[in-house]
Design a protein around this motif. Structure first.
Motif, mmCIF file in Angstrom:
data_model
loop_
_atom_site.group_PDB
_atom_site.id
_atom_site.type_symbol
_atom_site.label_atom_id
_atom_site.label_comp_id
_atom_site.label_asym_id
_atom_site.label_seq_id
_atom_site.Cartn_x
_atom_site.Cartn_y
_atom_site.Cartn_z
ATOM 1 N N TYR A 515 0.875 -1.342 0.019
ATOM 2 C CA TYR A 515 0.087 -0.044 0.025
ATOM 3 C C TYR A 515 0.775 1.312 0.008
ATOM 4 O O TYR A 515 1.931 1.281 0.497
ATOM 5 C CB TYR A 515 -1.010 0.020 1.293
ATOM 6 N N ASN A 529 -3.681 1.034 -3.283
ATOM 7 C CA ASN A 529 -3.111 -0.460 -3.295
ATOM 8 C C ASN A 529 -2.341 -0.730 -4.521
ATOM 9 O O ASN A 529 -2.984 -1.086 -5.601
ATOM 10 C CB ASN A 529 -4.510 -1.550 -3.125
ATOM 11 N N ASN A 532 -1.737 -7.127 -5.333
ATOM 12 C CA ASN A 532 -2.806 -7.793 -5.627
ATOM 13 C C ASN A 532 -3.344 -8.872 -4.340
ATOM 14 O O ASN A 532 -3.973 -9.938 -4.466
ATOM 15 C CB ASN A 532 -2.482 -8.979 -6.826
ATOM 16 N N ALA A 534 -5.426 -7.715 -0.923
ATOM 17 C CA ALA A 534 -6.068 -6.594 -0.252
ATOM 18 C C ALA A 534 -6.097 -6.996 1.324
ATOM 19 O O ALA A 534 -6.063 -7.966 1.638
ATOM 20 C CB ALA A 534 -7.488 -6.344 -0.859
ATOM 21 N N LEU A 555 -11.888 -4.268 5.243
ATOM 22 C CA LEU A 555 -11.882 -4.991 4.031
ATOM 23 C C LEU A 555 -13.308 -5.562 3.903
ATOM 24 O O LEU A 555 -13.760 -6.107 4.798
ATOM 25 C CB LEU A 555 -10.939 -6.151 3.677
ATOM 26 N N TRP A 581 -13.578 -1.168 2.229
ATOM 27 C CA TRP A 581 -12.917 -1.030 1.189
ATOM 28 C C TRP A 581 -13.168 -2.443 0.179
ATOM 29 O O TRP A 581 -13.206 -3.495 0.997
ATOM 30 C CB TRP A 581 -11.402 -0.902 1.041
ATOM 31 N N TRP A 583 -11.463 -5.311 -2.905
ATOM 32 C CA TRP A 583 -10.092 -5.546 -3.912
ATOM 33 C C TRP A 583 -10.143 -5.197 -5.176
ATOM 34 O O TRP A 583 -9.032 -5.133 -5.806
ATOM 35 C CB TRP A 583 -9.681 -7.025 -3.564
#
Length: 620
Positions: A515, A529, A532, A534, A555, A581, A583
């Motif tokens: 990140y 990000n 790959n 998250a 997440l 959030w 991915w």
């Protein structure tokens, strides 16, 4: 009424946190009589084994491991040493240079009187002789009559064995001068579970076995001292364990009898120069050290290490569940450090810090792998990584490591993992332990990435939930054979957070976390990000007016959020939980209504971000 309430509570707890439906496991009871000739390093063994079949099916064959057979020229272990690019230095000779190595397997050079072997004389099943064959390190026994589900069967075996030169774990005449390091030394019943028989050839990695009881009698030269698994039954009849001892000998041999309950491996070591020290932990565990008193410094180190080990057992019992056996024995021997049921063999000519470190690590295996019979051949990170995590916590607790990284006591494994992730040699942690392309890749993912797996889980679900998870896991899975998914399910039940994404991606892939703080304006902080994989984020923001705010971004895949954590840096800091959030979206904007001076992504350093230089930004 209080008792009734307790029983009800325990019943409900079992319903919520019990083993997976249909769980079963096999059981073994060993009784062995071993007659050792210390002059030619050979011994005769007799064994009675009661095997309990709880599998739900009949068994027409069973299998045993004969590990000593690996120490013969032409074995799979021998060939592995010259086919892997970075063989274990203890097991090879370099006939080339450091820049251009040419490795020669030490096993390939063993002579007839130096090799290891276990030659089976006969196998009887319930008194009837059975047909058997040996293929490398596996003994296959064809049963005269199938073992039906729910029954117990008695096996009788006699064998002749030769202890190999010390090359890996087991052996005679170690570099430090220990006469006998007896590990993987008896025909060991192979493990059978829901995945079938586990019949891994011994090429240098580790093990899986059913839980059971051991009753072992060893006849050995009366001048020798033995350190072993289990509880010594006759300390007054042998050398080293009692001031009142009067050694009883027959044909110049003393007989040592050890009994251990509910373990899945038994080890011992012996030498005529061994001395024995002991102490008792606050929790009531009797600890022994058995070592060579080479000089005053070595003696001092071992005596100090015994005291530190006592503290470690009490600490670990409080954090991960009570140590359930009455004894633990730390024996000098082997070629480094290796854990066994209620005992370990470690090399002893170390400085104090190194000695304490290796003892802590091997003792931590009493939980991960001996209390929970983890399949080390499949889930090596679950064994070694979680053990490394426990070890590091113990070192931090006992030696009070302080400083900027205090929120992450396993920061060193994180740093080693980062090197692995950037090396190009990383392979998925789900790879079978024997099959890694390099020892470097295996060691760093098993020990270091595995430790990161545990600590980072605390970052995801919250430190308090992590500690509750370990204790609940102990309650549910002690003396059983859990899988990583069983640990995941307990963590999910404790935290209320879905963890499928984390366990899948961090274990089964080599994806990395990365990140960055993309930009800061008067209205928002933009986080990107770049990777790959998250993760949820803790973002600590300092404003120009001196105030602070902790933004928590869950997440979406978690379907929940962790509670506030009580780290010192977060005290009196406003915590704002933002919308989750996901991915598929590469950026996330955090709205702000005050002027920002500094932004930190995870100041606790528990997020395993492979590039931390862009995790902190200060505005002039």
């Amino acid at each position: 009424m209080r008792y009734f309430a307790f029983i009800l509570c325990m019943a409900l707890s079992t319903l919520v946190f019990g083993q997976r439906k249909g769980y079963w496991q096999q059981n073994v009871q060993y009784k062995m009589d071993i007659d050792v000739n210390e002059k030619n390093y050979q011994y005769d063994g007799k064994m009675s084994l009661v095997y309990g079949n709880n599998s739900g099916q009949s068994l027409s064959k069973v299998y045993f491991h004969l590990y000593f057979n690996a120490f013969q020229p032409g074995s799979m272990m021998d060939h592995r040493l010259v086919s892997i690019s970075d063989p274990d230095a203890r097991m090879v000779k370099n006939l080339g240079t450091k820049e251009n190595p040419q490795y020669q397997s030490r096993i390939s050079q063993l002579t007839t009187d130096q090799i290891g072997y276990q030659k089976i004389s006969f196998v009887k099943v319930n008194g009837v002789k059975a047909n058997f064959k040996v293929d490398g390190t596996i003994l296959e026994v064809v049963l005269p009559k199938a073992i039906v589900d729910g029954s117990k069967t008695t096996f009788e075996l006699e064998w002749m064995a030769q202890v190999p030169e010390q090359i890996r774990r087991s052996g005679r005449n170690s570099k430090e001068g220990v006469a006998l390091s007896m590990t993987q030394w008896y025909p060991k019943m192979a493990h059978f579970d829901e995945f079938g028989w586990h019949l891994d050839e011994y090429v240098g990695r580790e093990f899986i076995a059913p839980f059971g009881d051991f009753d072992v009698t060893i006849h050995l030269n009366k001048d020798y001292v033995i350190g072993a698994s289990g509880v010594l039954q006759n300390p007054t009849e042998v050398k080293g364990y009692s001031e009142k001892a009067k050694v009883k000998a027959k044909n110049n041999k003393a007989s040592w009898r050890f009994v251990a309950k509910n373990i899945h491996d038994f080890a011992w070591a012996a030498d005529s120069k061994f001395v024995v020290d002991s102490t008792t932990t606050k929790g009531g565990v009797k600890l022994y050290t058995v070592y060579l008193p080479t000089n005053s410094e070595v003696i001092s180190n071992w005596k100090q290490a015994l005291g530190f080990a006592s503290e470690f057992f009490d600490f670990t019992s409080s954090r991960f569940g009570a140590y359930p056996w009455p004894t633990y024995t730390i024996v000098q021997g082997g070629d480094g450090g290796m854990e066994y049921g209620t005992a370990t063999l470690v090399t002893g000519g170390r400085n104090l810090k190194s000695l304490v470190n290796v003892i802590f690590h091997e003792a931590a295996h009493s939980w991960y792998q001996h209390l929970f019979g983890i399949n080390e051949t499949v889930d090596e990170w679950f064994d070694e990584g979680f053990t490394s995590y426990v070890e590091e916590l113990g070192m931090h607790h006992i030696f009070e490591k302080k400083g900027a990284v205090a929120t992450n006591p396993v920061i060193e494994p994180y740093r080693a993992y980062y090197k692995l992730a950037l090396s190009g040699k990383e392979e998925p942690m789900s790879l079978l332990a024997d099959y890694y392309n390099t020892n470097y890749g295996y060691s760093n993912q098993a020990y270091n990435k595995g430790a990161v797996m545990a600590e980072q889980l605390g970052y995801i679900i919250g430190q308090e939930n992590l500690e509750k998870t370990f204790l609940k896991f102990y309650e549910v899975w002690k003396f059983k054979h859990p899988t990583p998914n069983d640990f995941k399910r307990v963590a999910e039940e404790v935290s209320g957070i879905n963890l499928k994404w984390y366990f899948n991606l961090f274990i089964n892939t080599t994806r990395t976390i990365d990140y960055a703080i993309d930009s800061i304006s008067d209205k928002e902080i933009l986080i990107r990000n770049k990777s790959n994989l998250a993760m949820p984020l803790d973002i600590l923001v300092e404003y120009t007016d001196g105030s602070k705010e902790l933004f928590y971004i869950p997440l979406r895949e978690m379907r929940g959020e962790k509670p506030a954590e009580g780290f010192e840096m977060y005290k009196n800091v406003k915590r704002t939980v933002l919308e989750d959030w996901f991915w598929t979206k590469p950026t996330y904007a955090i709205p702000v209504d005050k002027k920002v001076s500094k932004v930190y992504i995870d100041p606790t350093l528990r997020l395993a971000d492979i590039e931390s230089s862009d995790n902190k930004k200060e505005l002039n």
